[in-house]
Design a protein around this motif. Structure first.
Motif, PDB file in Angstrom:
ATOM      1  N   TYR A  46       0.826  -1.211   0.000  1.00  0.00           N
ATOM      2  CA  TYR A  46       0.000   0.000   0.000  1.00  0.00           C
ATOM      3  C   TYR A  46       0.858   1.258   0.000  1.00  0.00           C
ATOM      4  CZ  TYR A  46      -2.849   3.836   1.711  1.00  0.00           C
ATOM      5  OH  TYR A  46      -3.445   5.068   1.864  1.00  0.00           O
ATOM      6  N   TYR A  47       1.794   1.341   0.929  1.00  0.00           N
ATOM      7  CA  TYR A  47       2.582   2.562   1.059  1.00  0.00           C
ATOM      8  C   TYR A  47       3.591   2.738  -0.063  1.00  0.00           C
ATOM      9  CZ  TYR A  47       0.559   3.772   5.546  1.00  0.00           C
ATOM     10  OH  TYR A  47      -0.319   4.145   6.537  1.00  0.00           O
ATOM     11  N   SER A  48       3.992   1.655  -0.690  1.00  0.00           N
ATOM     12  CA  SER A  48       4.976   1.783  -1.767  1.00  0.00           C
ATOM     13  C   SER A  48       4.340   1.830  -3.153  1.00  0.00           C
ATOM     14  CB  SER A  48       5.969   0.610  -1.724  1.00  0.00           C
ATOM     15  OG  SER A  48       5.312  -0.627  -1.876  1.00  0.00           O
ATOM     16  N   GLY A  49       3.050   1.455  -3.239  1.00  0.00           N
ATOM     17  CA  GLY A  49       2.441   1.347  -4.554  1.00  0.00           C
ATOM     18  C   GLY A  49       1.268   2.247  -4.864  1.00  0.00           C
ATOM     19  N   ALA A  52      -2.780   6.803  -1.146  1.00  0.00           N
ATOM     20  CA  ALA A  52      -3.576   7.985  -1.500  1.00  0.00           C
ATOM     21  C   ALA A  52      -4.837   7.987  -0.661  1.00  0.00           C
ATOM     22  CB  ALA A  52      -3.940   7.973  -2.988  1.00  0.00           C
ATOM     23  N   ASN A  53      -5.468   9.150  -0.561  1.00  0.00           N
ATOM     24  CA  ASN A  53      -6.742   9.229   0.145  1.00  0.00           C
ATOM     25  C   ASN A  53      -7.844   8.631  -0.717  1.00  0.00           C
ATOM     26  OD1 ASN A  53      -8.572   9.901   2.214  1.00  0.00           O
ATOM     27  ND2 ASN A  53      -7.470  11.791   2.633  1.00  0.00           N
ATOM     28  N   ILE A  54      -8.914   8.226  -0.049  1.00  0.00           N
ATOM     29  CA  ILE A  54      -9.942   7.450  -0.741  1.00  0.00           C
ATOM     30  C   ILE A  54     -11.242   8.228  -0.893  1.00  0.00           C
ATOM     31  CG2 ILE A  54      -9.011   5.211  -0.070  1.00  0.00           C
ATOM     32  CD1 ILE A  54     -11.114   5.135   2.188  1.00  0.00           C
ATOM     33  N   HIS A  55     -12.079   7.732  -1.807  1.00  0.00           N
ATOM     34  CA  HIS A  55     -13.459   8.184  -2.033  1.00  0.00           C
ATOM     35  C   HIS A  55     -13.560   9.577  -2.647  1.00  0.00           C
ATOM     36  CE1 HIS A  55     -14.648   5.284   1.430  1.00  0.00           C
ATOM     37  NE2 HIS A  55     -14.751   4.660   0.268  1.00  0.00           N
ATOM     38  N   ARG A  56     -12.512  10.393  -2.562  1.00  0.00           N
ATOM     39  CA  ARG A  56     -12.671  11.790  -2.985  1.00  0.00           C
ATOM     40  C   ARG A  56     -11.841  12.150  -4.210  1.00  0.00           C
ATOM     41  NH1 ARG A  56     -12.967  12.058   2.752  1.00  0.00           N
ATOM     42  NH2 ARG A  56     -10.760  12.470   3.096  1.00  0.00           N
ATOM     43  N   THR A  66      -9.211   3.326  -3.085  1.00  0.00           N
ATOM     44  CA  THR A  66     -10.642   3.198  -2.783  1.00  0.00           C
ATOM     45  C   THR A  66     -11.131   1.793  -3.093  1.00  0.00           C
ATOM     46  OG1 THR A  66     -11.062   5.546  -3.206  1.00  0.00           O
ATOM     47  CG2 THR A  66     -12.954   4.065  -3.317  1.00  0.00           C
ATOM     48  N   ASP A  67     -10.750   1.279  -4.251  1.00  0.00           N
ATOM     49  CA  ASP A  67     -11.186  -0.059  -4.645  1.00  0.00           C
ATOM     50  C   ASP A  67     -10.694  -1.104  -3.642  1.00  0.00           C
ATOM     51  OD1 ASP A  67     -12.443   0.980  -6.850  1.00  0.00           O
ATOM     52  OD2 ASP A  67     -10.866   0.422  -8.270  1.00  0.00           O
ATOM     53  N   LYS A  68      -9.429  -1.015  -3.238  1.00  0.00           N
ATOM     54  CA  LYS A  68      -8.861  -1.979  -2.295  1.00  0.00           C
ATOM     55  C   LYS A  68      -9.548  -1.886  -0.936  1.00  0.00           C
ATOM     56  CE  LYS A  68      -5.331  -3.857  -4.626  1.00  0.00           C
ATOM     57  NZ  LYS A  68      -5.128  -5.311  -4.816  1.00  0.00           N
ATOM     58  N   TYR A  69      -9.831  -0.660  -0.490  1.00  0.00           N
ATOM     59  CA  TYR A  69     -10.463  -0.445   0.811  1.00  0.00           C
ATOM     60  C   TYR A  69     -11.875  -1.025   0.813  1.00  0.00           C
ATOM     61  CZ  TYR A  69     -11.567   2.218   5.110  1.00  0.00           C
ATOM     62  OH  TYR A  69     -11.895   2.599   6.395  1.00  0.00           O
ATOM     63  N   GLY A 282      -7.352  -0.931   7.059  1.00  0.00           N
ATOM     64  CA  GLY A 282      -8.543  -1.610   6.570  1.00  0.00           C
ATOM     65  C   GLY A 282      -8.211  -2.637   5.504  1.00  0.00           C
ATOM     66  N   ILE A 283      -7.335  -2.261   4.577  1.00  0.00           N
ATOM     67  CA  ILE A 283      -6.932  -3.178   3.511  1.00  0.00           C
ATOM     68  C   ILE A 283      -6.185  -4.371   4.104  1.00  0.00           C
ATOM     69  CG2 ILE A 283      -5.484  -3.408   1.457  1.00  0.00           C
ATOM     70  CD1 ILE A 283      -6.071  -0.375   0.945  1.00  0.00           C
TER      71      ILE A 283
END
Length: 405
Positions: A46-49, A52-56, A66-69, A282-283
Motif C-alpha cells: 500500500y505505502y509503496s504502490g 492515497a486518500n480514498i473516495h474523494r 478506494t477499490d482496495k479499501y 482496513g486493507i
C-alpha cells in the motif's frame, strides 16, 4: 484438517527472534496476535504502490486505494455474514465501536431505562455504559458470575424486564477464556425488545461469527487480535439501528451536503466514518482475514483446544498453582496464580526466559475483585504456538516458583 504448524510459523518473522538470549515464546495473543508476512507485505504494498486518500479523488492512485479499501469491506462482510456491506463500519478497534454505539444511544435513553452488562466484561465494555447512564439517567445492571467464571443465566432472566433497552456482553472473556452463551442471551433480550451488542474482540481469532444466524444487533471486533494491524476494527450493526443512531463524529466523508445553515449526513457506512480512515489498516485487515480463512477456523479451533487441554494438564501438575476460569466452554486462555507469589513477579521471571505472558487484572478488575486477587498470570495461545513452547512455559513457572518462594 490438521495444521502444519511448522510451516505456519515460517509466515511469522517475529517468532524467529530471541528475547534475553532465549527463543521467543509468545503467549500474549489475547492482547495482540502476531502478524504474518502476507499481511506485512500488504502494508508495504500500500505505502509503496498506491498510497492515497480514498473516495474523494479522481486520480488513479485514489481510485486504486478506494477499490482496495472497499474490497476489504466486502471481505469482512462475507466473513461475518452481514446482510449488506454498509452494515460494516470501519473503526479504530473494538473500543471505538462500543463508544460509537454508546454515544448514539445517548439520544434514545431516558431515566428509568435499564442497561445490562456482565461481570465478565473488559473495562471497554463497562466504562462507556457507565458514562451513558450518567448522561441519560438510565440504570446499569450486572449479570453475576460464579466460581467457574461463568455467567449465572438464571440471574440474567431475573434482570430482564420491559425497562431493559440494551444488553452488552463479550463473546469470550479476555481474562478467563470463558465462552459465553450469547445465542441464549440475544434470544432472551429480544423477547423484551432490547438491543444487544456483543464484544467479539476475543472470539474472532478463534471463532467465525455469523451475525445473521446470531440475530445480533451490534458486533464489534479488532484486527490486531486476528493477525492484522493495530488501530483498525469493525462495528457490525443491523441497518435499522445504524440508520436510527446519530453520527458519532462530524467532519469530512460523513456528509451529504454542508451549508452554514444546515448539514445533511451521508448514507451508510460513511455516516459513521468521518475523516481520513486508517486506509492501509482496513486493507490489511482484509488480508489478515484471507490468511486466517485459508488456514481454516475449524482447524484453528481444534488445534487451539489441544493446546488448551495440554497446558491445563501440565500447569495443574505444579503444586500451589491455581487456574481461574474453569468453564467447560472456554478458548485457549489459561489464567493462573502461584500460591503466595504476585503474578507480576512470575511474569518478570518468565520474560527473562523469553516467555511473553500478560500479568495484572487484564482490564477486567471486577473479575479479580470477585476472586479477591490482585491479578493473574495469563497465557493465551494461538494456532502458531506449539506444545514444546507450553513445556517451556511450565518449566519457567517451576523456576519462578523456586526462585520466589
Amino acid at each position: 484438517m490438521s495444521l502444519n504448524v511448522a510451516n505456519i510459523r515460517k509466515d511469522f518473522p517475529i517468532l524467529s527472534r530471541k528475547v534475553n538470549g532465549k527463543p521467543l515464546v509468545y503467549f500474549d495473543n489475547a492482547a495482540t496476535s502476531q502478524t504474518p508476512q502476507q499481511v506485512i507485505d500488504c502494508i508495504v504494498d500500500y505505502y509503496s504502490g498506491y498510497n492515497a486518500n480514498i473516495h474523494r479523488g479522481v486520480h488513479t492512485l485514489s481510485q486504486e486505494a478506494t477499490d482496495k479499501y472497499e474490497e476489504a469491506r466486502l471481505k469482512i462482510q462475507a466473513h461475518f455474514n452481514a446482510k449488506k456491506s454498509h452494515e460494516i463500519i470501519f473503526t479504530s478497534g473494538t473500543t471505538h465501536g462500543i463508544n460509537l454505539v454508546a454515544n448514539g444511544f445517548s439520544s434514545l435513553l431516558k431515566k428509568g431505562d435499564e442497561i445490562i452488562v456482565s461481570a465478565l466484561e473488559h473495562h471497554s465494555n463497562i466504562v462507556p455504559w457507565q458514562m451513558l447512564c450518567e448522561r441519560t439517567g438510565a440504570t446499569l445492571k450486572v449479570i453475576p458470575m460464579n466460581q467457574d467464571g461463568e455467567l449465572v443465566m438464571s440471574e440474567f432472566d431475573k434482570l430482564l424486564s420491559q425497562n431493559t433497552k440494551l444488553v452488552f456482553v463479550n463473546h469470550i472473556s479476555n481474562a478467563l477464556g470463558t465462552i459465553n452463551p450469547i445465542e441464549a442471551i440475544i434470544e432472551k433480550a429480544h423477547q423484551v425488545d432490547a438491543a444487544v451488542l456483543i464484544d467479539g474482540a476475543q472470539a474472532c481469532p478463534h471463532i467465525k461469527p455469523d451475525v445473521q444466524a446470531l440475530d445480533v444487533d451490534f458486533y464489534v471486533a479488532s484486527a490486531h487480535k486476528m493477525c492484522g494491524p493495530t488501530g483498525v476494527g469493525i462495528l457490525y450493526g443491523k441497518e435499522k439501528w445504524l440508520n436510527l443512531l446519530p453520527p458519532y463524529q462530524g467532519g469530512g466523508e460523513m456528509i451529504a451536503e454542508v451549508t452554514f445553515e444546515k448539514t445533511t449526513y451521508a448514507d451508510l457506512p460513511h455516516k459513521f466514518e468521518a475523516g481520513t480512515p486508517n486506509i492501509c489498516g482496513g486493507i490489511a485487515f482484509g488480508a489478515a482475514i484471507d490468511y486466517m480463512n485459508a488456514i481454516g477456523f475449524d482447524a484453528i479451533a481444534n488445534y487451539e483446544h489441544e493446546l488448551l487441554e495440554y497446558a491445563t494438564e501440565k500447569l495443574l501438575a505444579i503444586d500451589g498453582l491455581k487456574i481461574y476460569g474453569t468453564s467447560k466452554h472456554k478458548t485457549s486462555v489459561v489464567s493462573f496464580n502461584l500460591e503466595g507469589i504476585h503474578p507480576y513477579d512470575v511474569g518478570t521471571i518468565l520474560d527473562k526466559l523469553g516467555i511473553a505472558v500478560r500479568t495484572g487484572h487484564h482490564c477486567a478488575q471486577p473479575i479479580m475483585d470477585f476472586y479477591k486477587i490482585p491479578g493473574t498470570v495469563r497465557a493465551s495461545f494461538a494456532f502458531y504456538n506449539t506444545k514444546e513452547e507450553i513445556d517451556a512455559l511450565v518449566e519457567g513457572v517451576k523456576k519462578a516458583q523456586m526462585m520466589l518462594s
